[in-house]
Design a protein around this motif. Structure first.
Motif, PDB file in Angstrom:
ATOM      1  N   GLY A  14      60.081  55.976  24.214  1.00 56.25           N
ATOM      2  CA  GLY A  14      59.678  57.295  24.664  1.00 56.25           C
ATOM      3  C   GLY A  14      59.760  57.418  26.173  1.00 56.25           C
ATOM      4  O   GLY A  14      60.135  56.495  26.884  1.00 56.25           O
ATOM      5  N   ASN A  15      59.415  58.590  26.622  1.00 55.01           N
ATOM      6  CA  ASN A  15      59.498  58.839  28.051  1.00 55.01           C
ATOM      7  C   ASN A  15      58.275  58.227  28.766  1.00 55.01           C
ATOM      8  O   ASN A  15      57.294  57.830  28.132  1.00 55.01           O
ATOM      9  CB  ASN A  15      59.652  60.331  28.316  1.00 55.01           C
ATOM     10  N   PRO A  16      58.265  58.184  30.082  1.00 59.00           N
ATOM     11  CA  PRO A  16      57.168  57.552  30.811  1.00 59.00           C
ATOM     12  C   PRO A  16      55.829  58.255  30.594  1.00 59.00           C
ATOM     13  O   PRO A  16      54.769  57.600  30.595  1.00 59.00           O
ATOM     14  CB  PRO A  16      57.583  57.666  32.267  1.00 59.00           C
ATOM     15  N   LEU A  17      55.822  59.560  30.390  1.00 59.55           N
ATOM     16  CA  LEU A  17      54.564  60.276  30.156  1.00 59.55           C
ATOM     17  C   LEU A  17      53.944  59.829  28.846  1.00 59.55           C
ATOM     18  O   LEU A  17      52.726  59.605  28.770  1.00 59.55           O
ATOM     19  CB  LEU A  17      54.829  61.792  30.150  1.00 59.55           C
ATOM     20  N   THR A  18      54.747  59.627  27.812  1.00 58.43           N
ATOM     21  CA  THR A  18      54.238  59.157  26.525  1.00 58.43           C
ATOM     22  C   THR A  18      53.685  57.743  26.664  1.00 58.43           C
ATOM     23  O   THR A  18      52.638  57.413  26.108  1.00 58.43           O
ATOM     24  CB  THR A  18      55.349  59.166  25.473  1.00 58.43           C
ATOM     25  N   MET A  65      50.287  57.923  28.462  1.00 58.32           N
ATOM     26  CA  MET A  65      49.233  58.451  27.600  1.00 58.32           C
ATOM     27  C   MET A  65      48.835  57.426  26.537  1.00 58.32           C
ATOM     28  O   MET A  65      47.670  57.324  26.185  1.00 58.32           O
ATOM     29  CB  MET A  65      49.680  59.750  26.940  1.00 58.32           C
ATOM     30  N   SER A  66      49.802  56.649  26.036  1.00 56.63           N
ATOM     31  CA  SER A  66      49.451  55.632  25.040  1.00 56.63           C
ATOM     32  C   SER A  66      48.652  54.506  25.701  1.00 56.63           C
ATOM     33  O   SER A  66      47.820  53.861  25.059  1.00 56.63           O
ATOM     34  CB  SER A  66      50.705  55.085  24.370  1.00 56.63           C
ATOM     35  N   GLY A  67      48.858  54.249  27.003  1.00 52.88           N
ATOM     36  CA  GLY A  67      48.073  53.245  27.723  1.00 52.88           C
ATOM     37  C   GLY A  67      46.639  53.682  27.926  1.00 52.88           C
ATOM     38  O   GLY A  67      45.735  52.856  28.055  1.00 52.88           O
TER      39      GLY A  67
END
Length: 144
Positions: A22-26, A29-31
Motif C-alpha cells: 500500500g501507499n505510505p499513508l496506509t 495508519m496501520s502503524g
C-alpha cells in the motif's frame, strides 16, 4: 504538502519488518493501530544474573576486611591525636615547665590533716601510738 510530510513519518523500521503493501499513508495508519503493535522481545533474567559471581564475592570479602582495618587504624590515629591535643603538659606555657633534670621536692612528714589537728589539738604521746591487738583488748578487766 500534507501528503509529503506523511510519507516521511513512517513509524516502522524497514530493516526489521518487511514493508507493508500500500501507499505510505496506509502504512502509517496501520502503524498507529494498536492491533498491529508487537511486544518487544526481552530476554528474561535468570537467577545467575541476580546472584554475585565468585569473583565478586571474593572482591566483597577483601573489601570488607580492608574496610575493618581502615576503620580501626583511623580510630587509633584519632585517639592518639585527641590524647596529644588534650595533654595537660601541652597547655602549660614553655617558661613554666619543669625540667626533667631537676630533682623532685622531698616529701614532707605526714602530720595529720586539718580536721585531725582541729579535733585533737594536743600531740599524741608515744604510748598511745603502740599498736594494740585484739588479744590485749580481750584481756582487759571488765568495767563494772
Amino acid at each position: 504538502m500534507m501528503l509529503a510530510s506523511l510519507t516521511d513519518a513512517s513509524a516502522q523500521d524497514s530493516a526489521t519488518d518487511p514493508p507493508l503493501p500500500g501507499n505510505p499513508l496506509t502504512r502509517m495508519m496501520s502503524g498507529l493501530n494498536p492491533m498491529n503493535w508487537q511486544m518487544p522481545k526481552l530476554k528474561m533474567p535468570t537467577m545467575s544474573t541476580f546472584l554475585p559471581s565468585k569473583d565478586e564475592k571474593e572482591r566483597v570479602i577483601t573489601k570488607k576486611d580492608s574496610l575493618v582495618d581502615e576503620v580501626s587504624m583511623t580510630a587509633k590515629k584519632s585517639w592518639l591525636r585527641t590524647k596529644d591535643t588534650l595533654n595537660p603538659m601541652r597547655l602549660i606555657p614553655a617558661g613554666f615547665r619543669q625540667d626533667s633534670q631537676t630533682a623532685p621536692a622531698p616529701a614532707a612528714k605526714q602530720q595529720g590533716g586539718f580536721f585531725s589537728n582541729l579535733f585533737s589539738p594536743f600531740p599524741k604521746s608515744e604510748d598511745d601510738e603502740v599498736n594494740r591487738s585484739v588479744n590485749e583488748f580481750l584481756k582487759q578487766e571488765p568495767v563494772r
